[in-house]
Design a protein around this motif. Structure first.
Motif, PDB file in Angstrom:
ATOM      1  N   GLY A 291     -10.341  -7.736 -11.239  1.00  0.00           N
ATOM      2  CA  GLY A 291      -9.964  -8.942 -10.497  1.00  0.00           C
ATOM      3  C   GLY A 291      -8.608  -8.793  -9.830  1.00  0.00           C
ATOM      4  O   GLY A 291      -8.401  -9.241  -8.700  1.00  0.00           O
ATOM      5  N   ARG A 292      -7.693  -8.149 -10.524  1.00  0.00           N
ATOM      6  CA  ARG A 292      -6.358  -7.950  -9.929  1.00  0.00           C
ATOM      7  C   ARG A 292      -6.446  -7.025  -8.720  1.00  0.00           C
ATOM      8  O   ARG A 292      -5.815  -7.269  -7.685  1.00  0.00           O
ATOM      9  N   ALA A 293      -7.259  -5.980  -8.842  1.00  0.00           N
ATOM     10  CA  ALA A 293      -7.422  -5.062  -7.703  1.00  0.00           C
ATOM     11  C   ALA A 293      -8.083  -5.791  -6.525  1.00  0.00           C
ATOM     12  O   ALA A 293      -7.710  -5.615  -5.360  1.00  0.00           O
ATOM     13  N   LYS A 294      -9.055  -6.633  -6.838  1.00  0.00           N
ATOM     14  CA  LYS A 294      -9.753  -7.389  -5.792  1.00  0.00           C
ATOM     15  C   LYS A 294      -8.794  -8.357  -5.095  1.00  0.00           C
ATOM     16  O   LYS A 294      -8.798  -8.487  -3.874  1.00  0.00           O
ATOM     17  N   ALA A 295      -7.950  -9.028  -5.881  1.00  0.00           N
ATOM     18  CA  ALA A 295      -6.999  -9.982  -5.300  1.00  0.00           C
ATOM     19  C   ALA A 295      -6.067  -9.275  -4.314  1.00  0.00           C
ATOM     20  O   ALA A 295      -5.748  -9.803  -3.244  1.00  0.00           O
ATOM     21  N   ALA A 296      -5.631  -8.072  -4.662  1.00  0.00           N
ATOM     22  CA  ALA A 296      -4.736  -7.317  -3.767  1.00  0.00           C
ATOM     23  C   ALA A 296      -5.465  -6.996  -2.460  1.00  0.00           C
ATOM     24  O   ALA A 296      -4.877  -7.057  -1.372  1.00  0.00           O
ATOM     25  N   GLN A 297      -6.760  -6.666  -2.565  1.00  0.00           N
ATOM     26  CA  GLN A 297      -7.517  -6.391  -1.330  1.00  0.00           C
ATOM     27  C   GLN A 297      -7.683  -7.672  -0.501  1.00  0.00           C
ATOM     28  O   GLN A 297      -7.641  -7.622   0.733  1.00  0.00           O
ATOM     29  N   PHE A 298      -7.873  -8.790  -1.155  1.00  0.00           N
ATOM     30  CA  PHE A 298      -7.962 -10.053  -0.399  1.00  0.00           C
ATOM     31  C   PHE A 298      -6.663 -10.281   0.384  1.00  0.00           C
ATOM     32  O   PHE A 298      -6.685 -10.682   1.533  1.00  0.00           O
ATOM     33  N   ARG A 299      -5.522 -10.038  -0.255  1.00  0.00           N
ATOM     34  CA  ARG A 299      -4.253 -10.232   0.462  1.00  0.00           C
ATOM     35  C   ARG A 299      -4.192  -9.353   1.698  1.00  0.00           C
ATOM     36  O   ARG A 299      -3.886  -9.800   2.798  1.00  0.00           O
ATOM     37  N   ASP A 300      -4.520  -8.066   1.515  1.00  0.00           N
ATOM     38  CA  ASP A 300      -4.431  -7.130   2.636  1.00  0.00           C
ATOM     39  C   ASP A 300      -5.449  -7.481   3.719  1.00  0.00           C
ATOM     40  O   ASP A 300      -5.150  -7.411   4.909  1.00  0.00           O
ATOM     41  N   ALA A 301      -6.644  -7.847   3.306  1.00  0.00           N
ATOM     42  CA  ALA A 301      -7.695  -8.174   4.275  1.00  0.00           C
ATOM     43  C   ALA A 301      -7.321  -9.413   5.082  1.00  0.00           C
ATOM     44  O   ALA A 301      -7.476  -9.453   6.312  1.00  0.00           O
ATOM     45  N   LEU A 302      -6.813 -10.426   4.394  1.00  0.00           N
ATOM     46  CA  LEU A 302      -6.433 -11.652   5.111  1.00  0.00           C
ATOM     47  C   LEU A 302      -5.255 -11.369   6.035  1.00  0.00           C
ATOM     48  O   LEU A 302      -5.179 -11.907   7.153  1.00  0.00           O
ATOM     49  N   ALA A 303      -4.324 -10.522   5.601  1.00  0.00           N
ATOM     50  CA  ALA A 303      -3.182 -10.182   6.463  1.00  0.00           C
ATOM     51  C   ALA A 303      -3.666  -9.500   7.742  1.00  0.00           C
ATOM     52  O   ALA A 303      -3.151  -9.742   8.834  1.00  0.00           O
ATOM     53  N   ARG A 304      -4.710  -8.681   7.614  1.00  0.00           N
ATOM     54  CA  ARG A 304      -5.217  -7.965   8.796  1.00  0.00           C
ATOM     55  C   ARG A 304      -6.093  -8.865   9.679  1.00  0.00           C
ATOM     56  O   ARG A 304      -5.970  -8.854  10.901  1.00  0.00           O
ATOM     57  N   PHE A 305      -6.962  -9.652   9.063  1.00  0.00           N
ATOM     58  CA  PHE A 305      -7.948 -10.398   9.849  1.00  0.00           C
ATOM     59  C   PHE A 305      -7.512 -11.839  10.180  1.00  0.00           C
ATOM     60  O   PHE A 305      -8.168 -12.506  10.955  1.00  0.00           O
ATOM     61  N   HIS A 306      -6.439 -12.306   9.569  1.00  0.00           N
ATOM     62  CA  HIS A 306      -5.909 -13.632   9.915  1.00  0.00           C
ATOM     63  C   HIS A 306      -4.381 -13.555   9.861  1.00  0.00           C
ATOM     64  O   HIS A 306      -3.715 -14.228   9.072  1.00  0.00           O
ATOM     65  N   PRO A 307      -3.794 -12.692  10.759  1.00  0.00           N
ATOM     66  CA  PRO A 307      -2.357 -12.388  10.634  1.00  0.00           C
ATOM     67  C   PRO A 307      -1.456 -13.588  10.892  1.00  0.00           C
ATOM     68  O   PRO A 307      -0.354 -13.645  10.345  1.00  0.00           O
ATOM     69  N   GLU A 308      -1.928 -14.552  11.729  1.00  0.00           N
ATOM     70  CA  GLU A 308      -1.052 -15.699  12.017  1.00  0.00           C
ATOM     71  C   GLU A 308      -0.682 -16.415  10.721  1.00  0.00           C
ATOM     72  O   GLU A 308       0.449 -16.833  10.511  1.00  0.00           O
ATOM     73  N   ALA A 309      -1.659 -16.566   9.835  1.00  0.00           N
ATOM     74  CA  ALA A 309      -1.402 -17.288   8.582  1.00  0.00           C
ATOM     75  C   ALA A 309      -0.919 -16.353   7.475  1.00  0.00           C
ATOM     76  O   ALA A 309      -0.016 -16.695   6.709  1.00  0.00           O
ATOM     77  N   PHE A 310      -1.522 -15.167   7.384  1.00  0.00           N
ATOM     78  CA  PHE A 310      -1.322 -14.353   6.169  1.00  0.00           C
ATOM     79  C   PHE A 310      -0.563 -13.050   6.414  1.00  0.00           C
ATOM     80  O   PHE A 310      -0.409 -12.246   5.494  1.00  0.00           O
ATOM     81  N   GLY A 311      -0.095 -12.819   7.662  1.00  0.00           N
ATOM     82  CA  GLY A 311       0.534 -11.537   7.995  1.00  0.00           C
ATOM     83  C   GLY A 311       1.707 -11.200   7.075  1.00  0.00           C
ATOM     84  O   GLY A 311       1.984 -10.029   6.813  1.00  0.00           O
ATOM     85  N   ARG A 312       2.426 -12.226   6.616  1.00  0.00           N
ATOM     86  CA  ARG A 312       3.597 -11.961   5.761  1.00  0.00           C
ATOM     87  C   ARG A 312       3.362 -12.469   4.330  1.00  0.00           C
ATOM     88  O   ARG A 312       4.306 -12.693   3.574  1.00  0.00           O
ATOM     89  N   ALA A 313       2.090 -12.676   3.989  1.00  0.00           N
ATOM     90  CA  ALA A 313       1.785 -13.257   2.666  1.00  0.00           C
ATOM     91  C   ALA A 313       2.072 -12.265   1.546  1.00  0.00           C
ATOM     92  O   ALA A 313       2.012 -11.050   1.736  1.00  0.00           O
TER      93      ALA A 313
END
Ligand SMILES: Cc1cc2nc3c(=O)[nH]c(=O)nc-3n(C[C@H](O)[C@H](O)[C@H](O)COP(=O)(O)OP(=O)(O)OC[C@H]3O[C@@H](n4cnc5c(N)ncnc54)[C@H](O)[C@@H]3O)c2cc1C
Length: 472
Positions: A291-313
């Motif tokens: 789950g921790r590994a998955k959460a890290a991928q969610f952060r990276d994926a959201l930063a890439r595919f929704h950078p306006e909101a998550f680029g610096r998350a």
């Protein structure tokens, strides 16, 4: 404490992770015994908090035992980020303690409309303090970092005269009470005391998957609100592009829900973890790391595919407690079924009403591939209309074969389909409050016999504390 004999010890449980099947170890122990309490509640999630507060409010000397360091269970330590709807489309139906807690939490969310009833986000730190204050107000004694470890069944072979064993930093200890309430979510107490239980849907279908929830901070929440809704039902959600891209192999389905918890902070209930059995520490341990590994991928994926909101998350926290939707369920004097749900059934002994939709998550990745069709089916067919609800009978809280044990929360007696509905936190608060009041009455007037409780009187008592229980 009397020593257990062979007939009274609980049967050996499978070793964690399945090591050395069949091996068992018997030992005699002289444990300190605490007999001060009328009611003991195991597990301090929403059900356990409400149960303990309600029992103590009725005058029972009450102990609440919680394995983690805070109250709230899935809604705090597991970081589930929002309350399921409190209303039936016309009015609030989870009232009493549930409504009080909900109103307090909503008032602490300045970005949420003051009259909103659906999916109100949860500030987990605030909710922990709300629960602390509630149990303190009623004089409940709370033991944190203390786990129900085992039970010793009394001479009759159930918990009547039996004791529970606790483990914490002072080692093992025993507690003997008039009535026990199982709010562990996994039915630990009832199962170990010998009540029949079920998991999944028979041997064929396993329990629903788990999810390790997490929080991102430094999100541009303005851009998040203006941007596409993340939910799977929005064809423009970035989750579809994320899964289709194949760049994040741990994100293998489209389950994603995000709630703004505070400025710059979004809480996520996202992804599924299969083969996690809430009653088996080995699978939960594997799930925590996955789950921790998955959460890290969610952060990276959201930063890439929704950078306006998550680029610096920034991934600020994954939950310390695994999000378990479904594990052992108690078999009680009555088992609530999907048919009861579909027929909007009422019961003469109902102690709560529920209207949340049937929310069965796929039991395997294979089932998950059909999730779009499934969700359409679910939302088209299994959502109630405005003003509709069903009852939850008191008999769903009375485990078969046990005289002085009640169960509340997500492991009450229900089939798999309807468990997916009654497991939500508003319903758990309601069944918890009912179990607590009933336990206090049973301990005070009936020598612990939970079936001797006058249910009409119990319903009147709950109504007196604000519960919504229409005449049946
Ligand atoms: C991923 C996920 C998302 C969800 N989303 C929502 C949502 O959006 N809205 C909603 O309303 N509901 C949601 N739910 C459902 C809801 O959060 C839970 O079903 C609900 O919290 C169950 O309440 P409970 O009190 O029965 O058990 P839990 O909340 O599971 O609490 C059980 C408590 O008992 C403790 N415990 C367990 N075993 C022992 C033991 N042996 N000894 C001592 N303590 C023990 C645990 O530490 C825990 O604190 C979700 C659940 C999950 C897993």
């Amino acid at each position: 404490m009397s020593q257990p004999d062979k007939t009274n010890t609980q049967p050996p449980r499978p070793a964690p992770g399945g090591a050395q099947p069949g091996a068992s170890f018997h030992f005699d122990a002289n444990l300190p015994l605490d007999e001060r309490f009328d009611v003991v509640v195991a597990g301090g999630g929403p059900a356990g908090v409400a149960a303990a507060a309600a029992a103590a409010r009725e005058g029972a000397k009450t102990l609440l035992v919680e394995a983690s360091g805070c109250l709230g269970g899935m809604g705090t330590a597991a970081l589930v980020p929002s309350w399921a709807p409190f209303g039936d489309g016309q009015k609030i139906i989870y009232r009493g303690l549930a409504e009080r807690i909900f109103r307090q939490c909503r008032a602490a969310m300045p970005h949420i409309a003051a009259d909103r009833l659906d999916w109100v986000p949860i500030d987990p730190e605030y909710l922990k303090r709300v629960y602390d204050a509630l149990v303190q107000e009623h004089g409940v004694e709370v033991l944190f970092h203390t786990r129900l470890a085992s039970v010793w069944r009394g001479r009759r072979g159930d918990m009547d005269g039996g004791v529970i064993m606790l483990t914490g930093k002072s080692g093992l200890s025993a507690v003997k009470a008039g009535v026990y309430i199982d709010c562990t979510g996994d039915a630990d107490l009832a199962a170990w005391a010998g009540a029949p239980t079920g998991t999944g849907d028979g041997p064929e279908i396993k329990p629903m998957p788990a999810t390790l929830c997490f929080m991102l901070c430094n999100v541009d929440t303005g851009a998040y609100e203006r941007g596409p809704a993340l939910g799977v039902n929005n064809p423009g959600s970035p989750i579809h592009a994320i899964v289709d891209s194949g760049l994040y192999p741990l994100i293998d389905d489209t389950h994603i829900i995000g709630n703004i918890l505070a400025p710059g902070v979004v809480g996520f209930n996202a992804g599924h973890l299969y083969e996690v059995d809430g009653t088996d520490p080995a699978t939960v341990s594997r799930g925590m790391a996955a789950g921790r590994a998955k959460a890290a991928q969610f952060r990276d994926a959201l930063a890439r595919f929704h950078p306006e909101a998550f680029g610096r998350a920034f991934l600020v926290e994954t939950a310390p407690l695994m999000g378990i939707r479904d594990s052992r369920r108690v078999t009680g004097d009555y088992m609530l079924t999907a048919d009861d749900y579909m027929k909007r059934r009422t019961f003469p002994d109902e102690i709560a009403r529920n209207c949340y939709y049937l929310d069965v998550h796929p039991a395997s990745p294979r089932e998950s591939r059909g999730i779009k069709a499934f969700e359409k089916f679910q939302q088209g067919t299994f959502c109630y209309g405005p003003g509709e609800s069903h009852g939850i009978p008191y008999r769903c809280l009375t485990p078969r074969g046990l005289r002085n044990v009640l169960v509340a929360g997500r492991c009450i007696s229900a089939d798999r389909a309807v468990q997916s509905s009654v497991r939500v936190m508003p319903a758990c608060l309601a069944t918890g409050e009912a179990a607590g009041a009933a336990a206090a009455i049973a301990a005070d007037r009936h020598g612990g016999d939970v079936r001797a409780v006058d249910v009409a009187g119990l319903r009147a008592r709950l109504r007196g504390h604000g519960a919504w229980l229409p005449e049946t």
